[in-house]
Motif scaffolding. Structure first.
Motif, short mmCIF file in Angstrom:
data_model
loop_
_atom_site.label_atom_id
_atom_site.label_comp_id
_atom_site.label_asym_id
_atom_site.label_seq_id
_atom_site.Cartn_x
_atom_site.Cartn_y
_atom_site.Cartn_z
N ARG A 1 43.97 28.18 46.44
CA ARG A 1 44.90 28.54 45.38
C ARG A 1 44.80 27.46 44.31
N TYR A 2 44.06 27.76 43.27
CA TYR A 2 43.75 26.76 42.28
C TYR A 2 44.86 26.59 41.24
N ALA A 3 45.02 25.35 40.79
CA ALA A 3 46.00 25.02 39.77
C ALA A 3 45.52 23.79 39.02
N MET A 4 46.17 23.53 37.90
CA MET A 4 45.83 22.34 37.11
C MET A 4 47.10 21.57 36.79
N VAL A 5 47.01 20.26 36.87
CA VAL A 5 48.09 19.37 36.45
C VAL A 5 47.59 18.59 35.24
N VAL A 6 48.40 18.58 34.18
CA VAL A 6 48.05 17.82 32.98
C VAL A 6 49.04 16.67 32.86
N ASP A 7 48.55 15.46 32.98
CA ASP A 7 49.39 14.26 32.92
C ASP A 7 49.47 13.80 31.47
N LEU A 8 50.56 14.16 30.80
CA LEU A 8 50.70 13.84 29.39
C LEU A 8 50.91 12.36 29.12
N ARG A 9 51.14 11.59 30.14
CA ARG A 9 51.24 10.14 29.97
C ARG A 9 49.88 9.54 29.62
N LYS A 10 48.82 10.26 29.89
CA LYS A 10 47.47 9.75 29.69
C LYS A 10 46.74 10.42 28.53
N CYS A 11 47.28 11.52 28.00
CA CYS A 11 46.58 12.25 26.95
C CYS A 11 46.62 11.48 25.64
N ILE A 12 45.45 11.30 25.01
CA ILE A 12 45.37 10.56 23.75
C ILE A 12 45.05 11.49 22.58
N GLY A 13 45.01 12.78 22.85
CA GLY A 13 44.77 13.73 21.77
C GLY A 13 43.37 13.68 21.19
N CYS A 14 42.37 13.40 22.00
CA CYS A 14 41.00 13.26 21.50
C CYS A 14 40.31 14.60 21.29
N HIS A 15 40.87 15.67 21.87
CA HIS A 15 40.33 17.03 21.75
C HIS A 15 38.98 17.20 22.44
N ALA A 16 38.60 16.28 23.30
CA ALA A 16 37.35 16.43 24.03
C ALA A 16 37.37 17.68 24.90
N CYS A 17 38.53 18.01 25.43
CA CYS A 17 38.66 19.20 26.27
C CYS A 17 38.34 20.46 25.47
N SER A 18 38.85 20.53 24.25
CA SER A 18 38.61 21.70 23.40
C SER A 18 37.14 21.83 23.06
N PRO B 1 36.35 22.40 36.32
CA PRO B 1 36.19 22.97 34.98
C PRO B 1 35.64 21.96 33.99
N SER B 2 34.97 22.48 32.97
CA SER B 2 34.33 21.61 31.98
C SER B 2 35.31 20.67 31.30
N CYS B 3 36.51 21.16 30.99
CA CYS B 3 37.50 20.31 30.31
C CYS B 3 37.94 19.16 31.20
N VAL B 4 38.05 19.41 32.49
CA VAL B 4 38.44 18.36 33.44
C VAL B 4 37.34 17.31 33.54
N ASN B 5 36.11 17.79 33.60
CA ASN B 5 34.96 16.89 33.72
C ASN B 5 34.81 15.99 32.49
#
Length: 208
Positions: A4-21, A131-135
């Motif tokens: 059962r797959y899920a994703m957790v996004v830790d906003l304490r670490k996000c710098i808004g670099c948009h690499a995921c996009s 997923p590619s965004c996670v990688n």
């Protein structure tokens, strides 16, 4: 036991670099001006005391996805592992699922004329990859895994951290969780899926 797959996004670490996009667009050759994943930016305060927060967005792969119920040809369906996908060979481009999604996570592909969205890169997941965004995430703020595995990082985070989901009042049971999000960032705002929509919206409201 099924995964059962899920994703957790830790906003304490996000710098808004948009690499995921960018990684998502590269992985799926997403047309210019369209996005399967994007980052919402929220600015608060007044100069010089300004704070910026980021909210990475994608399909929430809901446990109770309204997009699957409205599809007249069952092109949108939920896999046993929880990933919600679109079968392009069945999709007739009616856009019912796009309108049904409360998270504005879908768009109509401009050349294929079918519904398109994040699918957790299931072609990678099925091969044991993330997923590619996670990688690609430079801050490791995206964590993906099996909720049914007590030793997985996502399971441990959900058991030990305070998390929130988007629009819980919709009853869709999203499987994308956020750690310590800025509550103002969670306020829904319209997302233009392409530049044409943005220009059309602005032109129609020039008189306001």
């Amino acid at each position: 036991m099924n995964k059962r797959y899920a994703m957790v996004v830790d906003l304490r670490k996000c710098i808004g670099c948009h690499a995921c996009s960018v990684a998502c667009k590269s992985e799926f050759d997403v047309p210019l001006g369209y996005w399967r994943a994007w980052v919402k930016t929220e600015e608060k305060g007044r100069y010089p005391h300004v704070r910026v927060s980021f909210l990475p967005r994608l399909c929430n792969h809901c446990d109770n996805p309204p997009c699957t119920f409205v599809c007249p040809v069952k092109a949108t369906y939920k896999r046993p592992d929880g990933i919600v996908v679109v079968d392009e060979s069945l999709c007739i481009g009616c856009k019912a699922c796009i309108m049904a999604c409360p998270y504005e996570a879908r768009f109509s592909h401009p050349s294929k004329h079918v519904a398109n969205k994040c699918d957790f890169c299931y072609h990678r997941v099925d091969k044991g990859m993330v997923p590619s965004c996670v990688n690609t995430c430079v801050g490791r703020n995206r964590i993906f895994g099996d909720l049914n595995d007590p030793n997985s990082e996502v399971r441990k985070l959900l058991d030990t951290q305070e998390v929130q989901v988007l629009k819980p009042e919709m009853g869709t049971s999203p499987q994308v969780y956020y750690i310590i999000p800025d509550k103002d960032t969670l306020i829904p705002t319209y997302k233009y899926h392409n530049d044409i929509e943005r220009r059309a919206f602005n032109a129609s409201n020039d008189h306001l």
